[in-house]
Scaffold this motif. Sequence first.
Motif, mmCIF file in Angstrom:
data_model
loop_
_atom_site.group_PDB
_atom_site.id
_atom_site.type_symbol
_atom_site.label_atom_id
_atom_site.label_comp_id
_atom_site.label_asym_id
_atom_site.label_seq_id
_atom_site.Cartn_x
_atom_site.Cartn_y
_atom_site.Cartn_z
ATOM 1 N N ILE A 1 4.942 -0.010 3.584
ATOM 2 C CA ILE A 1 4.135 0.061 2.372
ATOM 3 C C ILE A 1 2.888 -0.787 2.582
ATOM 4 C CG2 ILE A 1 4.107 -0.279 -0.123
ATOM 5 C CD1 ILE A 1 6.228 1.699 0.752
ATOM 6 N N LEU A 2 1.717 -0.239 2.297
ATOM 7 C CA LEU A 2 0.465 -0.931 2.580
ATOM 8 C C LEU A 2 -0.044 -1.776 1.418
ATOM 9 C CD1 LEU A 2 -1.478 1.854 4.512
ATOM 10 C CD2 LEU A 2 -0.118 -0.024 5.434
ATOM 11 N N GLY A 3 0.631 -1.743 0.290
ATOM 12 C CA GLY A 3 0.174 -2.547 -0.833
ATOM 13 C C GLY A 3 0.655 -1.988 -2.153
ATOM 14 N N ARG A 4 0.136 -2.546 -3.214
ATOM 15 C CA ARG A 4 0.539 -2.161 -4.567
ATOM 16 C C ARG A 4 0.233 -0.695 -4.845
ATOM 17 N NH1 ARG A 4 0.499 -6.171 -9.176
ATOM 18 N NH2 ARG A 4 1.229 -8.131 -8.248
ATOM 19 N N PRO A 5 1.008 -0.063 -5.720
ATOM 20 C CA PRO A 5 0.773 1.350 -6.029
ATOM 21 C C PRO A 5 -0.470 1.556 -6.882
ATOM 22 C CG PRO A 5 2.574 0.481 -7.368
ATOM 23 C CD PRO A 5 2.214 -0.599 -6.391
ATOM 24 N N ALA A 6 -1.100 2.688 -6.662
ATOM 25 C CA ALA A 6 -2.193 3.141 -7.519
ATOM 26 C C ALA A 6 -1.624 4.042 -8.602
ATOM 27 C CB ALA A 6 -3.229 3.900 -6.698
ATOM 28 N N TRP A 7 -2.349 4.139 -9.679
ATOM 29 C CA TRP A 7 -1.954 4.996 -10.802
ATOM 30 C C TRP A 7 -2.822 6.249 -10.758
ATOM 31 C CZ3 TRP A 7 -2.990 3.326 -16.579
ATOM 32 C CH2 TRP A 7 -2.550 4.350 -17.436
ATOM 33 N N ASP A 8 -2.182 7.395 -10.660
ATOM 34 C CA ASP A 8 -2.886 8.682 -10.666
ATOM 35 C C ASP A 8 -2.580 9.387 -11.988
ATOM 36 O OD1 ASP A 8 -3.846 11.254 -10.362
ATOM 37 O OD2 ASP A 8 -3.219 11.437 -8.280
ATOM 38 N N PRO A 9 -3.457 9.231 -12.996
ATOM 39 C CA PRO A 9 -3.180 9.829 -14.307
ATOM 40 C C PRO A 9 -3.113 11.356 -14.268
ATOM 41 C CG PRO A 9 -4.917 8.155 -14.454
ATOM 42 C CD PRO A 9 -4.700 8.446 -12.999
ATOM 43 N N ASP A 10 -3.895 11.994 -13.394
ATOM 44 C CA ASP A 10 -3.912 13.456 -13.355
ATOM 45 C C ASP A 10 -2.575 14.024 -12.889
ATOM 46 O OD1 ASP A 10 -6.509 13.512 -14.260
ATOM 47 O OD2 ASP A 10 -7.374 13.603 -12.247
ATOM 48 N N PHE A 11 -1.979 13.397 -11.890
ATOM 49 C CA PHE A 11 -0.702 13.867 -11.373
ATOM 50 C C PHE A 11 0.492 13.183 -12.054
ATOM 51 C CE2 PHE A 11 -3.187 15.896 -8.191
ATOM 52 C CZ PHE A 11 -2.376 16.852 -7.595
ATOM 53 N N ASN A 12 0.206 12.240 -12.962
ATOM 54 C CA ASN A 12 1.269 11.514 -13.664
ATOM 55 C C ASN A 12 2.216 10.849 -12.680
ATOM 56 O OD1 ASN A 12 2.556 10.577 -16.014
ATOM 57 N ND2 ASN A 12 4.060 12.233 -15.967
ATOM 58 N N THR A 13 1.621 10.208 -11.649
ATOM 59 C CA THR A 13 2.414 9.542 -10.623
ATOM 60 C C THR A 13 1.855 8.159 -10.322
ATOM 61 O OG1 THR A 13 1.072 10.478 -8.828
ATOM 62 C CG2 THR A 13 3.064 11.705 -9.487
ATOM 63 N N ALA A 14 2.728 7.337 -9.759
ATOM 64 C CA ALA A 14 2.304 6.112 -9.083
ATOM 65 C C ALA A 14 2.332 6.419 -7.597
ATOM 66 C CB ALA A 14 3.254 4.966 -9.410
ATOM 67 N N ASP A 15 1.245 6.111 -6.892
ATOM 68 C CA ASP A 15 1.117 6.458 -5.482
ATOM 69 C C ASP A 15 1.208 5.206 -4.620
ATOM 70 O OD1 ASP A 15 0.882 9.068 -6.192
ATOM 71 O OD2 ASP A 15 -1.293 9.174 -5.938
ATOM 72 N N LEU A 16 2.223 5.178 -3.767
ATOM 73 C CA LEU A 16 2.398 4.073 -2.836
ATOM 74 C C LEU A 16 1.665 4.399 -1.537
ATOM 75 C CD1 LEU A 16 6.195 3.291 -3.286
ATOM 76 C CD2 LEU A 16 4.321 1.683 -3.704
ATOM 77 N N PRO A 17 0.764 3.514 -1.084
ATOM 78 C CA PRO A 17 0.104 3.757 0.206
ATOM 79 C C PRO A 17 1.083 3.445 1.336
ATOM 80 C CG PRO A 17 -0.559 1.616 -0.656
ATOM 81 C CD PRO A 17 0.345 2.234 -1.694
ATOM 82 N N MET A 18 1.245 4.389 2.252
ATOM 83 C CA MET A 18 2.222 4.210 3.323
ATOM 84 C C MET A 18 1.586 4.513 4.668
ATOM 85 S SD MET A 18 5.764 5.711 1.693
ATOM 86 C CE MET A 18 6.747 4.691 2.799
ATOM 87 N N MET A 19 2.103 3.831 5.691
ATOM 88 C CA MET A 19 1.635 4.046 7.052
ATOM 89 C C MET A 19 2.843 4.120 7.980
ATOM 90 S SD MET A 19 -1.032 1.824 9.406
ATOM 91 C CE MET A 19 -0.029 0.335 9.499
ATOM 92 N N MET A 20 2.822 5.093 8.881
ATOM 93 C CA MET A 20 3.871 5.213 9.884
ATOM 94 C C MET A 20 3.208 5.361 11.242
ATOM 95 S SD MET A 20 7.268 7.601 9.826
ATOM 96 C CE MET A 20 6.356 9.122 9.512
ATOM 97 N N ARG A 21 3.613 4.525 12.192
ATOM 98 C CA ARG A 21 3.047 4.551 13.531
ATOM 99 C C ARG A 21 4.108 5.033 14.519
ATOM 100 N NH1 ARG A 21 -0.826 -0.180 15.094
ATOM 101 N NH2 ARG A 21 -1.892 1.649 15.957
ATOM 102 N N ILE A 22 3.677 5.843 15.475
ATOM 103 C CA ILE A 22 4.613 6.376 16.454
ATOM 104 C C ILE A 22 5.354 5.248 17.166
ATOM 105 C CG2 ILE A 22 4.814 7.703 18.587
ATOM 106 C CD1 ILE A 22 4.228 9.428 16.161
ATOM 107 N N SER A 23 4.674 4.151 17.434
ATOM 108 C CA SER A 23 5.291 3.035 18.148
ATOM 109 C C SER A 23 6.395 2.366 17.348
ATOM 110 C CB SER A 23 4.226 1.999 18.521
ATOM 111 O OG SER A 23 3.578 1.505 17.356
ATOM 112 N N ASP A 24 6.404 2.560 16.017
ATOM 113 C CA ASP A 24 7.423 1.937 15.169
ATOM 114 C C ASP A 24 8.611 2.855 14.910
ATOM 115 O OD1 ASP A 24 5.904 -0.372 14.907
ATOM 116 O OD2 ASP A 24 4.866 0.355 13.118
ATOM 117 N N LEU A 25 8.594 4.055 15.459
ATOM 118 C CA LEU A 25 9.672 5.011 15.218
ATOM 119 C C LEU A 25 10.962 4.495 15.854
ATOM 120 C CD1 LEU A 25 9.755 7.845 13.840
ATOM 121 C CD2 LEU A 25 9.550 8.822 16.129
ATOM 122 N N PRO A 26 12.042 4.350 15.077
ATOM 123 C CA PRO A 26 13.309 3.891 15.655
ATOM 124 C C PRO A 26 13.794 4.813 16.754
ATOM 125 C CG PRO A 26 13.376 3.790 13.257
ATOM 126 C CD PRO A 26 12.122 4.535 13.623
ATOM 127 N N ALA A 27 14.617 4.282 17.653
ATOM 128 C CA ALA A 27 15.034 5.004 18.858
ATOM 129 C C ALA A 27 15.669 6.345 18.539
ATOM 130 C CB ALA A 27 15.979 4.132 19.675
#
Length: 273
Positions: free
Chosen positions: A238-264
């Motif tokens: 998780i890259l930080g606090r969620p943003a509020w998207d009123p149009d989609f009625n969602t809270a959006d969590l910023p996420m990052m996934m790196r190939i090097s962090d993929l479990p075995a």
Amino acid sequence: MRDLPLPTLPYTDLRPTGARRSLLTPSAPARLDVAWARTEDDVRQAQRLRYDVFVNEMGARLSTPRGAPAGHDIDVFDPYCEHLLVRAVIDGEQPGPVIGTYRVLTPAAAIRAGGLYSETEFDLTRLRSLRSRMVELGRSCVHPDYRSGGAIMALWGALAEFMLRNELDTMIGCASVSMCDGGHFAASLWHQLQKTHLAAIEWQVRPRLPLPVDELRTDLAVEAPPLIKGYLRCGARILGRPAWDPDFNTADLPMMMRISDLPARYRKHFLEK
């Protein structure tokens, strides 16, 4: 004081989408077919599925470009994206309608588009050193009858192959959490995940319209929705606090996934076929 999100459902009515009863019958598809969109009709099928999920199911309020066909989720980033589609092969015949999709914005396409969709919700300044090998994933959805896991795993397998083939190593995107309860579920989930899955400070980003987590409940015993849970199992942060998207009625969590962090075990499944 800033206005809080208005609930549209009591908290007890919220259910992860994966918990919905499957409507598949014994004559359901034996396999799934995954391919990249090649024609405008392919993209339109994905946009119709997105509309059904985001608008008809989740209650999003879309602002579509002038002249866009009715019943489609279309935005200004779509023409710059690669669209990954999964179709059900029904009774051994040709692949049927699109039942799952992702869209992918590559580094070169992001330059042509003038930026990333995520930048409309977050300040991504700290990620600039990653951009040359970073793709943005978005608009992921699966038809409710096909949410047992097979469709999303098929999409992830194709995404992994795409990343390797194009020598890309980082994926980012906004993982959406329903705010039908006014945001308490999302605030509680953030409070929980920041303790265990928060990225290092050098990768953290800031929401442009933050979800007011300090004014919402953060003590609910919540479980991450299946898609977010899957990302976390694959090493996402998780890259930080969620943003509020009123149009989609969602809270959006910023996420990052790196190939090097993929479990075995996931590396073996997705990258060593």
